[in-house]
Design an enzyme around this catalytic site. Structure first.
Site: not given
Ligand code: LLP
Length: 431
Positions: A243, A284-287, A327, A354-355
């Site tokens: 997050g 557990e960061p992704g973004r 979004y 086509c949207e």
């Molecule tokens: N862990 C779990 C269980 C999650 O569901 C997520 C993201 C993360 C970690 C990583 O979250 P982050 O650090 O990236 O915020 N598609 C959306 C984002 C959806 C995130 C869903 N879960 C977008 O394009 O912004």
């Protein structure tokens, strides 16, 4: 105005990404093209990991690979010492392909099938369950004593996000187990013979407010203490989720990650380590790891004046980068070959789908854009390629890794033939 900072550079009005010319990359590899900066991924990982590690040594970062699952990206993070948060069986498969150890993988599914649970158990990864009854399902396909580690996803009843659609906790969301059932979940798991317990939460994505993190973590830590006392188990790990936000708009400020880490670890030490057990703290960061390391390059092919608007038609659309259409999210867009030109017209940048929701931005001030220009869509490293699709039968784009002026193709663009894929036409229809 967007401030151009590393890995981006303005060299005489032309955009460079980790030392590589955006125009040259577009010419060499074609567009649309996802460009990932290796330097920036490593920097992001080290900044975030270092901020937590220095306050609490028994800490580990699990990269949420749903943000970007390219194998080169995964290998970079393996070299950095990351673990992986997998959200589907194929993410376990890909992480293992990238050389991660099974012990460094956590599988967080939701609404799992039995086959998925079996796959995770057979691969000896730690499993995170999203509902109480899933623990019996897991026990029906795997020996509880043989499961490497087990946690439940706790829903603390509140969530947050810079965007409403990205809130993942609270009374009405589809995720996690609310407070009134979380003790039962651990009691049942203990009874079934599971061991090596953890607890997990993930309450929202793209959060830029530093103070939110210790606030919600405190609820998790208190809940962990309650479970520990009531169920009589020790936690091996406590996972506060991802997050961690990234600024997408010019006026947004960086998340103060040093402050987040200090506040969260202070709470953790106060609430958890004083209780005797010394669990590992996980995030557990992704973004945060990949977002600003990625740029989507797309070429302007057709400019249309509708009489009311100037539509800039590019070769990337909602099939390439879904976020704006899905979004209405903001991505900064630079004209890669016109960085020094003053902003002087309002345009809408649209893809070829086509949207009518297919846009990368609407009514945005940009330099005078012309056919042949290359646009750089920023913050495309997270949830960019991984959310792309074949809509309108458009092949998926190529991905390039850049590093100190060198570029390497890490995913070839798909061909038309790839779209035929595994389809088969029954004989009787071929006449
Ligand atoms: N862990 C779990 C269980 C999650 O569901 C997520 C993201 C993360 C970690 C990583 O979250 P982050 O650090 O990236 O915020 N598609 C959306 C984002 C959806 C995130 C869903 N879960 C977008 O394009 O912004």
């Amino acid at each position: 105005m967007w401030k151009i900072e590393p890995p981006l550079e303005n060299r005489n009005g032309e955009l460079f990404i980790d030392g590589c010319s955006a125009m040259q990359l577009a010419k060499q590899y074609g567009t649309p093209l996802y460009v990932m900066s290796e330097t920036r991924i490593r920097d992001n990982y080290r900044r975030l990991n270092g901020a937590f590690q220095k306050h609490y040594a028994n800490f580990k970062l699990y990269y949420a690979m749903k943000a970007n699952s390219n194998l080169a990206v995964l290998n970079i993070l393996r070299q950095e010492g990351s673990g992986i948060d997998c959200s589907a069986p194929c993410e376990i498969f890909l992480a293992l392909k990238a050389g991660f150890k099974k012990t460094d993988l956590l599988y967080t599914g939701n609404y799992n099938t039995l086959d998925e649970l079996r796959y995770a158990a057979e691969n000896n990864v730690t499993i995170n369950l999203d509902d109480v009854s899933l623990v019996d399902k897991l026990a029906s396909v795997a020996d509880p004593a043989g499961v490497a580690g087990l946690c439940f996803r706790f829903n603390p009843g509140m969530g947050d996000s810079g965007m409403e659609k990205l809130v993942c906790a609270g009374p009405d969301v589809k995720f996690g187990i609310l407070e009134n059932r979380i003790v039962d979940a651990y009691q049942r798991a203990k009874k079934l013979g599971f061991r090596n317990f953890g607890i997990h939460m993930m309450t929202g994505s793209n959060i830029l407010n530093a103070k939110y993190f210790p606030k919600v973590a405190e609820i998790l830590f208190n809940t962990a203490s309650t479970i520990r006392q009531k169920v009589g188990i020790e936690f091996s790990f406590i996972n506060i989720g991802g997050g961690f936000g990234v600024p997408y708009k010019p006026n947004e400020k960086n998340l103060d990650i040093e402050a987040v880490a200090k506040m969260v670890t202070d709470k953790f030490k106060e609430k958890i380590t004083d209780t005797g057990s010394k669990p590992r703290l996980l995030i557990e960061p992704g973004r945060y790891i990949v977002c600003d390391a990625g740029v989507l390059l797309t070429r302007v092919h057709h400019v249309k004046n509708t009489g009311t608007k100037k539509m800039v038609g590019v070769d990337a659309g909602m099939n390439t980068l879904l976020r704006p259409a899905l979004y209405n999210s903001y991505h900064e867009i630079l004209v890669a070959n016109k960085l020094n030109e003053k902003q002087h017209e309002i345009v809408t940048v649209t893809g070829q789908a086509c949207e009518n929701t297919d846009h990368l931005c609407r009514d945005r001030a940009m330099p005078k854009v012309a056919e042949g220009d290359v646009l750089a869509v920023l913050n495309a490293g997270a949830y960019g390629f991984t959310m792309s699709s074949h809509y309108n039968s458009r092949p998926l784009s190529a991905e390039v890794l850049v590093h100190n002026g060198e570029s390497e193709l890490v995913r070839e663009a798909e061909s038309f033939e790839d779209l035929v894929g595994k389809q088969e036409v029954p004989q009787r229809l071929q006449k």
